[in-house]
Write an enzyme that holds these catalytic residues in place. Structure first.
Site: not given
Ligand code: NAI
Length: 399
Positions: A123, A144, A156, A194
């Site tokens: 994001s 996104h 997006e 955003n």
């Molecule tokens: P989250 O913390 O819920 O999930 C991230 C996951 O990635 C975790 O389960 C972790 O174990 C895993 N992970 C970390 N390093 C890893 C690796 N090297 N290989 C495989 N798995 C790995 O995070 P979330 O909220 O789902 O966000 C993920 C991405 O999406 C980020 O880039 C965030 O900026 C983006 N995003 C988040 C939104 C939100 O509202 N939470 C909305 C839109 C985008």
């Protein structure tokens, strides 16, 4: 690069909030999907969570039991990158850290076929900076999704400056076939939503900090501003209740990142009010307190239901929102239609901001900003060049 079709295999890396939602969307659209996470507990949670979601949907009559079993059976929950070897499109949704993402993209590239498209759901990071670490940057793109991915219609699509020419169209076509509302955004901080939504929060906090026009301090003031924007603007949620729902940790971080990446442009400056909430871990609903108190004994504050005051609040906030959208159009961040679609489908605004500008009148928006600029002598209130042009020509965005 290969066409993306119904039979394309989709890989999703990161089985957290976003990754599991994205995998669910891909599998529901009929794709064989690989959902990968290095943390086995997260992976098990994702599988159990998805099964629970589908049984609720079956109970509600949204899916038959057979259909839900069919969708879940399309997802392979994996902890081995080797399972990405046959994927046609991989969407990365891991931790928001540039170095970690760059390393993971390099690892993925060493496994997949030369035709595989690799996307990031980031994001706040620049897609170009992620692509820069790849050996084939032309296949890297931003996709996104919004949270929760299965429910929020907007996606997006963000080509990096190095992305291959035809890739955006291919990805757009695929995501549209998944039933998503797809918009194209330039690789700029905050992409569309955003960036545009920042002033909904920032200007509302500023109004509260000032006690502008006699707005009460504390929760009564938050409730007054929330009420004003819902009552006059027709927003589904007020800024303070929305920040408490999103989480002040996430909302503050997004604001700080957008501001930093815009080289500290005053328009995006975060507020100390929100920073202090963040420091105190008053994240909002999820932590039991934010702008509002969510404890069992909490008494809901009553807003000041003063219609004239509400109209002033609305005008100040909508002027900032519209100015941002007009400036994004001026700077070719996205098309008029995509800018308007993005706020309706990504943050549930009642109408697109450019359409709203036409309805209120660009001259009135400009006057409101000029008055704010004269009062505060602050850069954050500078009107967009395009707003001045449209106001001077007495033209509209939608002719
Ligand atoms: P989250 O913390 O819920 O999930 C991230 C996951 O990635 C975790 O389960 C972790 O174990 C895993 N992970 C970390 N390093 C890893 C690796 N090297 N290989 C495989 N798995 C790995 O995070 P979330 O909220 O789902 O966000 C993920 C991405 O999406 C980020 O880039 C965030 O900026 C983006 N995003 C988040 C939104 C939100 O509202 N939470 C909305 C839109 C985008």
């Amino acid at each position: 690069m290969k066409e993306l079709t119904k039979t394309s295999i989709i890989g999703v890396i990161g089985a957290g909030t976003m990754g599991s939602g994205i995998a669910q969307v891909a599998a529901t659209a009929g794709h064989t999907t690989v959902l990968l996470d290095t943390n086995s507990t997260v992976l098990q949670k994702a599988e159990a969570g998805m099964k629970a979601t589908f049984s609720k949907l079956v109970e509600k009559g949204k899916f038959t039991a057979e259909r839900s079993t069919e969708i879940i059976s399309k997802i392979k929950f994996s902890s081995s990158l080797m399972d990405f070897a046959t994927c046609d499109l991989i969407i990365e949704a891991i931790v928001e850290d540039l170095t970690v993402k760059q390393n993971v993209f390099a690892e993925i590239e060493s496994i997949v076929t030369p035709d595989c498209i690799i996307a990031s759901n980031t994001s706040s990071l620049s897609i170009t900076s992620i692509a820069a670490a790849c050996s084939h940057p032309s296949r890297i793109i931003g996709i996104h999704f919004f949270n929760p991915a299965p429910l929020m219609p907007l996606v997006e699509v963000i080509p990096a400056i190095t992305t291959g020419e035809l890739l955006s169209d291919k990805v757009k076509t695929l995501l549209t076939s998944w039933g998503k509302s797809v918009v194209l955004a330039k690789d700029t901080p905050g992409f569309i939503v955003n960036r545009l939504a920042r002033s909904y929060y920032g200007e509302s906090i500023r109004i509260h900090e000032e006690g502008w026009e006699g707005i009460p301090a504390g929760q009564k003031g938050f409730a007054t501003i929330d009420w004003a924007l819902k009552e006059v603007g027709g927003f589904k949620m007020g800024p303070f209740e929305l920040m408490d729902l999103i989480g002040n940790d996430i909302n503050y971080k997004v604001t700080e990142t957008v501001w930093t990446q815009f080289f500290y442009d005053a328009r995006y400056k975060p507020s100390l009010t929100q920073k202090r909430l963040f420091e105190a871990k008053r994240f909002g609903k999820k932590s039991g307190a934010g702008y509002y108190d969510y404890s069992a004994t909490a008494i809901k504050p009553e807003p000041l239901m003063d219609r004239a005051l509400a109209e002033k609040i609305f005008m100040r906030v909508i002027s900032m929102l519209i100015n941002e959208s007009v400036d994004a159009l001026y700077l070719n961040v996205a098309s008029r239609d995509d800018l308007d679609t993005a706020v309706c489908n990504g943050v549930n605004y009642p109408k697109g901001l450019l359409k709203w500008c036409d309805e209120i009148g660009a001259d009135k928006i400009l006057n409101s900003l000029v008055a704010l600029h004269e009062t505060y002598l602050e850069e954050r209130y500078r009107p967009s060049v395009l707003l001045r042009k449209v106001a001077a020509g007495k033209t509209k965005f939608y002719s």
